[in-house]
Design a protein around this motif. Structure first.
Motif, PDB file in Angstrom:
ATOM      1  N   ALA A   1       0.531  -0.768  -0.078  1.00 40.31           N
ATOM      2  CA  ALA A   1       0.018  -0.187   0.079  1.00 40.31           C
ATOM      3  C   ALA A   1       0.948   1.261   0.457  1.00 40.31           C
ATOM      4  O   ALA A   1       2.050   1.575   0.347  1.00 40.31           O
ATOM      5  N   ALA A   2       0.451   2.553  -0.532  1.00 39.59           N
ATOM      6  CA  ALA A   2       1.319   3.410  -0.436  1.00 39.59           C
ATOM      7  C   ALA A   2       0.796   3.839   0.417  1.00 39.59           C
ATOM      8  O   ALA A   2       0.226   3.337   1.425  1.00 39.59           O
ATOM      9  N   PRO A   3       2.150   5.431   1.260  1.00 44.70           N
ATOM     10  CA  PRO A   3       1.608   5.751   2.522  1.00 44.70           C
ATOM     11  C   PRO A   3       0.415   6.353   2.627  1.00 44.70           C
ATOM     12  O   PRO A   3       0.162   6.752   2.273  1.00 44.70           O
ATOM     13  N   ILE A   4      -0.638   6.327   3.655  1.00 45.04           N
ATOM     14  CA  ILE A   4      -1.636   6.249   4.475  1.00 45.04           C
ATOM     15  C   ILE A   4      -2.063   7.799   3.961  1.00 45.04           C
ATOM     16  O   ILE A   4      -1.025   8.630   4.387  1.00 45.04           O
ATOM     17  N   ASN A   5      -3.530   7.914   3.062  1.00 44.28           N
ATOM     18  CA  ASN A   5      -4.244   9.309   3.248  1.00 44.28           C
ATOM     19  C   ASN A   5      -5.313   8.991   3.380  1.00 44.28           C
ATOM     20  O   ASN A   5      -5.825   8.370   4.190  1.00 44.28           O
ATOM     21  N   PHE A   6      -5.683  10.378   2.953  1.00 41.41           N
ATOM     22  CA  PHE A   6      -7.078  10.029   3.171  1.00 41.41           C
ATOM     23  C   PHE A   6      -7.646   9.281   2.438  1.00 41.41           C
ATOM     24  O   PHE A   6      -9.066   8.191   3.005  1.00 41.41           O
ATOM     25  N   ASN A   7      -7.961   8.168   1.612  1.00 43.88           N
ATOM     26  CA  ASN A   7      -8.022   7.719   0.526  1.00 43.88           C
ATOM     27  C   ASN A   7      -7.425   6.371   1.329  1.00 43.88           C
ATOM     28  O   ASN A   7      -8.832   5.468   1.762  1.00 43.88           O
ATOM     29  N   GLY A   8      -6.655   5.891   1.864  1.00 43.68           N
ATOM     30  CA  GLY A   8      -6.124   4.371   2.758  1.00 43.68           C
ATOM     31  C   GLY A   8      -7.169   4.998   3.938  1.00 43.68           C
ATOM     32  O   GLY A   8      -7.134   3.245   4.230  1.00 43.68           O
ATOM     33  N   LEU A   9      -7.175   5.615   4.237  1.00 42.81           N
ATOM     34  CA  LEU A   9      -7.775   5.770   5.701  1.00 42.81           C
ATOM     35  C   LEU A   9      -9.098   5.006   5.987  1.00 42.81           C
ATOM     36  O   LEU A   9      -9.999   5.147   6.230  1.00 42.81           O
ATOM     37  N   VAL A  10     -10.469   5.908   4.648  1.00 43.43           N
ATOM     38  CA  VAL A  10     -11.263   5.652   4.599  1.00 43.43           C
ATOM     39  C   VAL A  10     -11.784   5.004   3.852  1.00 43.43           C
ATOM     40  O   VAL A  10     -12.444   3.491   4.277  1.00 43.43           O
ATOM     41  N   ARG A  11     -11.905   4.062   2.751  1.00 43.98           N
ATOM     42  CA  ARG A  11     -10.829   2.577   2.129  1.00 43.98           C
ATOM     43  C   ARG A  11     -10.500   2.289   2.145  1.00 43.98           C
ATOM     44  O   ARG A  11     -10.340   0.720   1.233  1.00 43.98           O
ATOM     45  N   GLN A  12      -9.643   2.002   2.972  1.00 39.17           N
ATOM     46  CA  GLN A  12      -9.125   1.097   4.008  1.00 39.17           C
ATOM     47  C   GLN A  12      -8.255   0.294   2.958  1.00 39.17           C
ATOM     48  O   GLN A  12      -7.483  -0.755   3.003  1.00 39.17           O
ATOM     49  N   TYR A  13      -7.326   1.374   1.624  1.00 38.01           N
ATOM     50  CA  TYR A  13      -6.791   1.200   1.125  1.00 38.01           C
ATOM     51  C   TYR A  13      -5.191   0.457   1.773  1.00 38.01           C
ATOM     52  O   TYR A  13      -4.474   0.306   1.460  1.00 38.01           O
ATOM     53  N   TYR A  14      -4.253   1.105   2.746  1.00 33.50           N
ATOM     54  CA  TYR A  14      -3.696   0.572   3.903  1.00 33.50           C
ATOM     55  C   TYR A  14      -3.676  -0.897   4.152  1.00 33.50           C
ATOM     56  O   TYR A  14      -2.610  -1.204   4.349  1.00 33.50           O
ATOM     57  N   LEU A  15      -4.359  -1.489   3.608  1.00 38.36           N
ATOM     58  CA  LEU A  15      -4.590  -3.002   3.982  1.00 38.36           C
ATOM     59  C   LEU A  15      -3.799  -3.660   2.984  1.00 38.36           C
ATOM     60  O   LEU A  15      -4.332  -5.443   2.952  1.00 38.36           O
ATOM     61  N   ARG A  16      -3.696  -3.288   1.820  1.00 31.92           N
ATOM     62  CA  ARG A  16      -3.358  -4.318   0.771  1.00 31.92           C
ATOM     63  C   ARG A  16      -2.070  -4.388   0.769  1.00 31.92           C
ATOM     64  O   ARG A  16      -1.365  -3.708   0.858  1.00 31.92           O
ATOM     65  N   SER A  17      -2.005  -5.628   0.392  1.00 28.73           N
ATOM     66  CA  SER A  17      -0.437  -6.089   0.483  1.00 28.73           C
ATOM     67  C   SER A  17      -1.309  -7.333  -0.269  1.00 28.73           C
ATOM     68  O   SER A  17      -1.984  -8.230  -0.546  1.00 28.73           O
ATOM     69  N   GLY A  18       0.167  -7.322  -1.488  1.00 27.85           N
ATOM     70  CA  GLY A  18       0.547  -9.271  -2.148  1.00 27.85           C
ATOM     71  C   GLY A  18       0.745  -8.912  -3.481  1.00 27.85           C
ATOM     72  O   GLY A  18       1.190  -7.326  -4.073  1.00 27.85           O
ATOM     73  N   GLY A  19       1.883 -10.020  -3.805  1.00 27.27           N
ATOM     74  CA  GLY A  19       1.437  -9.533  -5.698  1.00 27.27           C
ATOM     75  C   GLY A  19       0.751  -9.901  -6.370  1.00 27.27           C
ATOM     76  O   GLY A  19       1.414  -8.341  -7.692  1.00 27.27           O
ATOM     77  N   GLU A  20      -0.708  -9.244  -6.003  1.00 31.45           N
ATOM     78  CA  GLU A  20      -1.378  -9.018  -6.966  1.00 31.45           C
ATOM     79  C   GLU A  20      -1.932  -7.668  -6.732  1.00 31.45           C
ATOM     80  O   GLU A  20      -2.708  -7.421  -7.242  1.00 31.45           O
ATOM     81  N   VAL A  21      -1.790  -7.046  -5.915  1.00 32.49           N
ATOM     82  CA  VAL A  21      -1.813  -5.542  -5.865  1.00 32.49           C
ATOM     83  C   VAL A  21      -0.889  -4.239  -5.932  1.00 32.49           C
ATOM     84  O   VAL A  21       0.393  -4.358  -5.979  1.00 32.49           O
ATOM     85  N   GLY A  22      -1.445  -3.283  -6.205  1.00 38.89           N
ATOM     86  CA  GLY A  22       0.204  -1.799  -6.085  1.00 38.89           C
ATOM     87  C   GLY A  22      -0.925  -0.410  -6.372  1.00 38.89           C
ATOM     88  O   GLY A  22      -2.994  -0.956  -6.470  1.00 38.89           O
ATOM     89  N   ASP A  23       0.321   0.110  -6.581  1.00 37.58           N
ATOM     90  CA  ASP A  23      -0.854   1.858  -6.404  1.00 37.58           C
ATOM     91  C   ASP A  23      -0.146   2.890  -6.972  1.00 37.58           C
ATOM     92  O   ASP A  23       1.113   2.188  -6.921  1.00 37.58           O
ATOM     93  N   ILE A  24      -0.757   3.501  -7.759  1.00 36.52           N
ATOM     94  CA  ILE A  24      -0.136   4.753  -8.339  1.00 36.52           C
ATOM     95  C   ILE A  24      -0.879   6.081  -7.765  1.00 36.52           C
ATOM     96  O   ILE A  24      -1.737   5.992  -7.698  1.00 36.52           O
ATOM     97  N   GLN A  25       0.005   6.570  -7.523  1.00 38.86           N
ATOM     98  CA  GLN A  25      -0.164   8.151  -6.504  1.00 38.86           C
ATOM     99  C   GLN A  25       0.189   9.492  -7.639  1.00 38.86           C
ATOM    100  O   GLN A  25       1.243   9.443  -7.600  1.00 38.86           O
ATOM    101  N   VAL A  26      -0.894  10.385  -8.581  1.00 38.58           N
ATOM    102  CA  VAL A  26      -0.289  11.044  -8.715  1.00 38.58           C
ATOM    103  C   VAL A  26      -0.593  12.377  -9.216  1.00 38.58           C
ATOM    104  O   VAL A  26      -1.051  12.642  -8.485  1.00 38.58           O
ATOM    105  N   ASN A  27       0.651  13.062  -9.410  1.00 36.36           N
ATOM    106  CA  ASN A  27       0.683  14.967  -9.346  1.00 36.36           C
ATOM    107  C   ASN A  27       0.715  15.456 -10.844  1.00 36.36           C
ATOM    108  O   ASN A  27       1.372  14.987 -11.593  1.00 36.36           O
TER     109      ASN A  27
END
Length: 482
Positions: free
Chosen positions: A32-58
């Motif tokens: 998971a990417a560093p925790i932010n509002f999305n990760g806190l509300v939508r529980q993205y911070y719990l994701r792990s494993g070779g089948e998941v990924g995250d891209i944060q765009v600026n």
């Protein structure tokens, strides 16, 4: 974004690099990417494993681009999802912040007596989501069916040979992922580990794992194949609970000409309620609360932004009603009349004449902040009405005829009322382009504009109609000799 591997992340990143508004991005593969509002509300911070990924765009600063971030996300979504579909991945484009603190804008909670039945209903509901125009980023809480092999330790045989279960598990773990057996002490801050593991071409090979051996109590090597029983099964499905009730989720977002999830939700209602459940009945539907007894049948409860919208407007509507009652009581105490406050508060509904067309004219949605603006308008309009009625009473006490006092109130008080209204409208213009508070600005600008103009006409007319028979008798009439 659940992904099958870093290859998809590279392709997504390569496409994002071609978007003019994108300055840079960070990719996180398998974690998971560093925790932010999305990760806190939508529980993205719990994701792990070779089948998941995250891209944060600026993106570049908003002053250096012509489109808002929402429009950019809507524009790039089709191309990103096409990349994911080529690799069998489910790509979701989520904005920061995503809006209300919900799991997703569109959420369907499936309740029922059996786990398999809930999954079947969830898949059927997901199919309805997929064929509804404008509904994107569709997913559900179940996972794909995948084979699973269980190695069950024969405890009796292992005990007879003097082999502990921990030794068997440790050996299998070393065969699967390697095991650090020692560390190189070279005075470095982070000593290097000496790891033993199977060759790369044999890692994950079940036969190779079963050929590994452990040492028995008498010093002989015993193959793990002799100490375990192989059982083929499938991966267990995750089990979710909400308020202690088992539930399956179907989530989605809304994009296109209409972004409000409520329109998509109500468009799907007909197809959803026509679905047949595993028990043979139709799928029941709830909007406010989960079913009292979820074990009597299968029920869909709408959640997400709908629930937040309902609770927000319910609470604000109650606050609006309480505010009107308090305003009425205060005006009764001021004028000592039960009829005058009703006349003073009559222009409050007139704010709708300005608020609703104002939202339609600017193409804006009626939001919670729009409701806040209407509540604020109630106080502003009552103030203008009090100025008019109080001026009429002052003129009557000075001996002016009733009709002349009513007309004079509108002509004399028009300038200060219009100036104060104009000042409030100018102040609201500065938040008109704010993505959150633009509803408040629209309500204030158009509500004050229309209601102020109508107040100058409605209040004198209502006051004249209500009191012309009463007050005309109190005003001294000229005698015949005058």
């Amino acid at each position: 974004m659940p992904l099958p591997g870093p290859t998809v992340l590279h392709e997504l990143g390569a496409h994002l690099a071609t978007v003019p508004e994108v300055t840079d991005y960070q990719a996180y593969a398998g974690t998971a990417a560093p925790i932010n509002f999305n990760g806190l509300v939508r529980q993205y911070y719990l994701r792990s494993g070779g089948e998941v990924g995250d891209i944060q765009v600026n993106l570049v600063d908003k002053h250096h681009r012509s489109e808002q971030s929402h429009a950019i996300a809507t524009r790039v979504r089709p191309a990103l999802q096409a990349i994911g579909q080529r690799h069998g991945a489910n790509v979701k484009v989520v904005e920061v912040p995503p809006g209300p603190p919900v799991l997703s804008p569109l959420v369907a909670e499936i309740y029922g007596p059996e786990a398999d039945g809930r999954r079947q209903v969830a898949k059927a509901v997901r199919g309805v989501f997929a064929k509804t125009a404008g509904v994107v980023d569709i997913d559900d809480s179940s996972i794909a069916v995948a084979p699973r092999t269980l190695l069950l330790v024969d405890r009796r045989k292992a005990a007879m040979l003097g082999v502990s279960q921990q030794e068997i598990v440790t050996t299998l773990r070393a065969g699967l992922a390697g095991e650090a057996v020692a560390y190189l002490h070279d005075q470095s801050k982070y000593p290097a580990a000496a790891t033993i593991q199977l060759p790369a071409d044999r890692q994950g090979d079940l036969d190779a794992l079963l050929q590994l051996a452990v040492r028995s109590a008498d010093g002989k090597l015993v193959s793990i194949r002799e100490l375990v029983t192989v059982s083929d099964t499938v991966r267990e499905q995750p089990v979710y609970h909400k308020d202690l009730l088992p539930v399956n989720y179907v989530v989605a977002d809304m994009a296109g000409a209409v972004d409000s999830p409520l329109y998509g939700m109500f468009e799907m209602r007909g197809d959803v309620t026509a679905l047949t459940t595993p028990g043979g009945g139709l799928l029941s539907e709830r909007f406010i609360s989960p079913p009292l007894d979820p074990y009597r049948g299968y029920t869909l409860k709408w959640d997400g932004e709908w629930q937040i919208t309902y609770e927000t407007f319910r609470d604000m509507g109650a606050a609006y009603a309480v505010g009107l009652i308090l305003i009425y009581l205060l005006v009764v105490a001021q004028f000592g009349s039960y009829l005058t406050p009703l006349i003073i508060m009559a222009p409050i509904p007139l704010t709708i004449i300005g608020v609703m067309p104002g939202h339609a004219l600017l193409g804006a949605q009626y939001t919670a902040t729009s409701m806040i603006g209407m509540i604020a308008l109630a106080g502003i309009i009552v103030r203008n009405s009090i100025l008019l009625v109080d001026f009429i009473n002052l003129q009557l006490r000075a001996g002016m005829p009733f009709e002349q006092a009513v007309v004079s109130s509108a002509t004399t008080r028009a300038q200060p009322i219009l100036l104060t209204g104009l000042a409030a409208m100018l102040g609201a213009i500065f938040i008109l382009d704010d993505p959150i508070f633009n509803g408040l600005a629209i309500s204030l600008i158009f509500g004050i504009l229309v209601s102020t103009l109508l107040t100058l006409v409605v209040i004198p007319l209502l006051y004249f109609v209500a009191y012309r028979n009463r007050l005309s008798k109190l005003v001294p009439q000229p005698s015949q000799g005058d």
